[in-house]
Motif scaffolding. Structure first.
Motif, PDB file in Angstrom:
ATOM      1  N   ASN A  52       0.923  -1.360   0.013  1.00  0.00           N
ATOM      2  CA  ASN A  52       0.121   0.080   0.126  1.00  0.00           C
ATOM      3  C   ASN A  52       0.769   1.387   0.113  1.00  0.00           C
ATOM      4  OD1 ASN A  52      -2.418  -1.413  -0.023  1.00  0.00           O
ATOM      5  ND2 ASN A  52      -2.828  -1.164   2.069  1.00  0.00           N
TER       6      ASN A  52
ATOM      7  N   ILE B 150       0.532   4.058  -2.717  1.00  0.00           N
ATOM      8  CA  ILE B 150       0.301   5.554  -2.279  1.00  0.00           C
ATOM      9  C   ILE B 150       1.257   6.518  -2.886  1.00  0.00           C
ATOM     10  CG2 ILE B 150       0.198   7.078  -0.392  1.00  0.00           C
ATOM     11  CD1 ILE B 150      -1.314   5.216   1.033  1.00  0.00           C
TER      12      ILE B 150
ATOM     13  N   SER C  68       0.570   9.532  -5.141  1.00  0.00           N
ATOM     14  CA  SER C  68       1.029  10.695  -4.797  1.00  0.00           C
ATOM     15  C   SER C  68       2.018  11.359  -5.727  1.00  0.00           C
ATOM     16  CB  SER C  68       1.708  10.714  -3.452  1.00  0.00           C
ATOM     17  OG  SER C  68       1.905  11.960  -3.001  1.00  0.00           O
TER      18      SER C  68
ATOM     19  N   LEU D 166      -0.395  12.506  -8.671  1.00  0.00           N
ATOM     20  CA  LEU D 166      -0.972  13.730  -8.514  1.00  0.00           C
ATOM     21  C   LEU D 166      -0.177  15.012  -8.421  1.00  0.00           C
ATOM     22  CD1 LEU D 166      -3.046  12.741  -5.406  1.00  0.00           C
ATOM     23  CD2 LEU D 166      -3.974  13.496  -7.720  1.00  0.00           C
TER      24      LEU D 166
ATOM     25  N   TYR E 182     -12.189  13.158  -6.524  1.00  0.00           N
ATOM     26  CA  TYR E 182     -10.799  13.665  -6.459  1.00  0.00           C
ATOM     27  C   TYR E 182     -10.406  13.154  -4.952  1.00  0.00           C
ATOM     28  CZ  TYR E 182      -6.538  16.078  -5.759  1.00  0.00           C
ATOM     29  OH  TYR E 182      -5.318  16.283  -5.523  1.00  0.00           O
ATOM     30  N   LEU E 183      -9.392  12.533  -4.857  1.00  0.00           N
ATOM     31  CA  LEU E 183      -9.062  12.147  -3.566  1.00  0.00           C
ATOM     32  C   LEU E 183      -7.678  12.613  -3.389  1.00  0.00           C
ATOM     33  CD1 LEU E 183     -10.712   9.431  -4.692  1.00  0.00           C
ATOM     34  CD2 LEU E 183      -9.990   8.548  -2.460  1.00  0.00           C
TER      35      LEU E 183
ATOM     36  N   THR F 121      -3.760  12.476  -1.088  1.00  0.00           N
ATOM     37  CA  THR F 121      -3.101  11.291  -0.685  1.00  0.00           C
ATOM     38  C   THR F 121      -3.467  10.815   0.626  1.00  0.00           C
ATOM     39  OG1 THR F 121      -1.123  12.534  -1.626  1.00  0.00           O
ATOM     40  CG2 THR F 121      -0.439  10.525  -0.443  1.00  0.00           C
TER      41      THR F 121
ATOM     42  N   ILE G 128      -6.614   8.786   0.026  1.00  0.00           N
ATOM     43  CA  ILE G 128      -6.251   7.485  -0.788  1.00  0.00           C
ATOM     44  C   ILE G 128      -5.833   6.491   0.466  1.00  0.00           C
ATOM     45  CG2 ILE G 128      -4.580   6.481  -2.270  1.00  0.00           C
ATOM     46  CD1 ILE G 128      -4.674   8.877  -3.932  1.00  0.00           C
ATOM     47  N   LYS G 129      -5.048   6.913   1.588  1.00  0.00           N
ATOM     48  CA  LYS G 129      -4.613   6.169   2.543  1.00  0.00           C
ATOM     49  C   LYS G 129      -5.673   5.610   3.347  1.00  0.00           C
ATOM     50  CE  LYS G 129      -1.915   4.706   5.922  1.00  0.00           C
ATOM     51  NZ  LYS G 129      -2.780   3.954   6.770  1.00  0.00           N
TER      52      LYS G 129
ATOM     53  N   MET H 170      -7.813   2.972   1.325  1.00  0.00           N
ATOM     54  CA  MET H 170      -6.733   1.678   1.282  1.00  0.00           C
ATOM     55  C   MET H 170      -7.362   1.036   2.700  1.00  0.00           C
ATOM     56  SD  MET H 170      -3.381   2.274  -0.134  1.00  0.00           S
ATOM     57  CE  MET H 170      -2.775   2.184  -1.782  1.00  0.00           C
TER      58      MET H 170
END
Lengths: 240, 127
Positions: free
Chosen positions: A46, A50, A54, A57, B68-69, B71, B74-75, B78
């Motif tokens: 994970n 991420i 990131s 993005l 939109y997410l 970081t 997103i964590k 998850m």
């Protein structure tokens, strides 16, 4: 990656030791530790995922930032640099001139004659067409190294780099002549458009580029007052 | 009884509804709140509480309509997916539905990437 391999080695060693154990407690311990290892591997995966997302993005944000920066210094109608962009460029050019003690850049302020009449007579759409075509004519008349900006309304600023007075004058005269002799194409037919301008060279006695712009503006004003459709060379800044 | 959570969305935080009647956790909008972990804490706690009710045989649904997410979001997503997947492996009925705008390629890609490792049933719907 080294950290990852070291951890894997230790996990393998731990599992080998666990497999050597026997009994109900050993089985329970094995189950629990295998769960934790699975959990660790999932978190590790994970984390990598991420980081990737990131980074993606962040790259997109940087690209958007660049686009916004471009938009903030661009005039949407003509596609030329806007006044804000011109200020930035003038600042850089002034600093360079001050640092190098070189003669410095030339600056033209040029204003379309009787533009209000075009707007009032033919409407704003035709006025916009004139602005767009005038911008295109300026762009093709100037050199690659020159910077053209919409200074406001129907007024444009041109920054001429690495040139001399004779070349700057002949460039400007050529543009006025070309404009006068070739009408601008619009939806209602060709329109003869003229302009007035002031030409000025940066001078160390100018108080930053504001002084240069001021002198070019004065020359433009006189060109307008004394009949339009002409350019004038600005006067030197007064002696201290 | 697990509480009913309703959060009104803003420009930077999603609309949230955690419904204990239907066991649906619904997230919609953009998710880049200033403090992402604080924002998601009650939501993940709600999910945890629902999944802890082992006797409940009903399906727990995570219904996502995020466009939109950041970081942190997103964590949090998850973590929720991991928790749901674990519950699924333990025999709980769970599912994930992710509704994407077909024009938003970024979110479709993100949904696919987030769901590629899970074994629970899921659907990515584009419209």
């Amino acid at each position: 990656m080294g950290e990852h391999n070291r951890t894997d080695t230790r996990i393998d060693a731990l599992l080998a030791r666990l497999n050597g154990l026997v009994g109900a407690d050993a089985d329970a311990l094995r189950t629990e530790i295998e769960w934790l290892i699975g959990r660790y591997r999932r978190l590790d995966r994970n984390l990598n995922k991420i980081s990737r997302m990131s980074d993606r993005l962040q790259a997109e944000i940087m690209q958007l930032n660049d686009k916004l920066r471009d938009a903030s210094i661009t005039d949407p109608l003509t596609g030329l640099m806007n006044r804000r962009g011109a200020h930035d460029a003038l600042q850089i050019e002034t600093k360079a001139a001050q640092a190098s003690q070189s003669p410095g850049f030339f600056l033209i302020l040029i204003d379309i004659d009787f533009f209000k009449v075009v707007n009032d007579t033919h409407g704003h759409d035709v006025g916009d067409e004139v602005l767009v075509n005038f911008s295109a004519r300026l762009t093709s008349a100037m050199r690659e190294t020159d910077l053209i900006a919409r200074w406001g309304g129907e007024e444009f600023l041109i920054l001429l780099r690495e040139t001399n007075l004779a070349d700057a004058m002949s460039l400007l005269e050529g543009f006025h002549e070309n404009l006068r002799s070739r009408p601008v194409k619009t939806a209602i037919g060709p329109l003869t458009v003229t302009a007035s301008s002031g030409l000025c060279q940066y001078h160390p006695r100018d108080d930053g580029y504001d002084g240069t712009v001021y002198r070019a503006d004065q020359a433009l004003y006189v060109a307008k007052e004394s009949g339009r459709d002409q350019w004038l060379l600005a006067e030197d800044p007064p002696q201290d | 009884m697990v509480e009913h959570i309703k959060i009104v969305g803003t420009r930077s935080s999603p609309t949230v509804e955690c419904n204990p009647e239907t066991l649906v956790l619904h997230l919609a909008g953009d998710s880049y709140p200033e403090n992402t972990f604080d924002f998601y804490k009650p939501i993940t706690a709600w999910l945890e509480a629902v999944l802890d009710q082992d006797e409940d045989a009903r399906v727990v649904t995570l219904n996502v309509e995020l466009a939109y997410l950041n970081t942190g979001s997103i964590k949090s997503m998850m973590d929720m997916l991991d928790r749901l997947d674990e519950a699924h492996e333990d025999g709980r009925a769970v599912k994930v539905i992710w509704l994407c705008d077909s024009e938003n390629e970024r979110i479709i890609e993100l949904a696919e990437e987030l769901l590629e490792d899970v074994s629970l049933p899921y659907q990515i719907i584009t419209d």
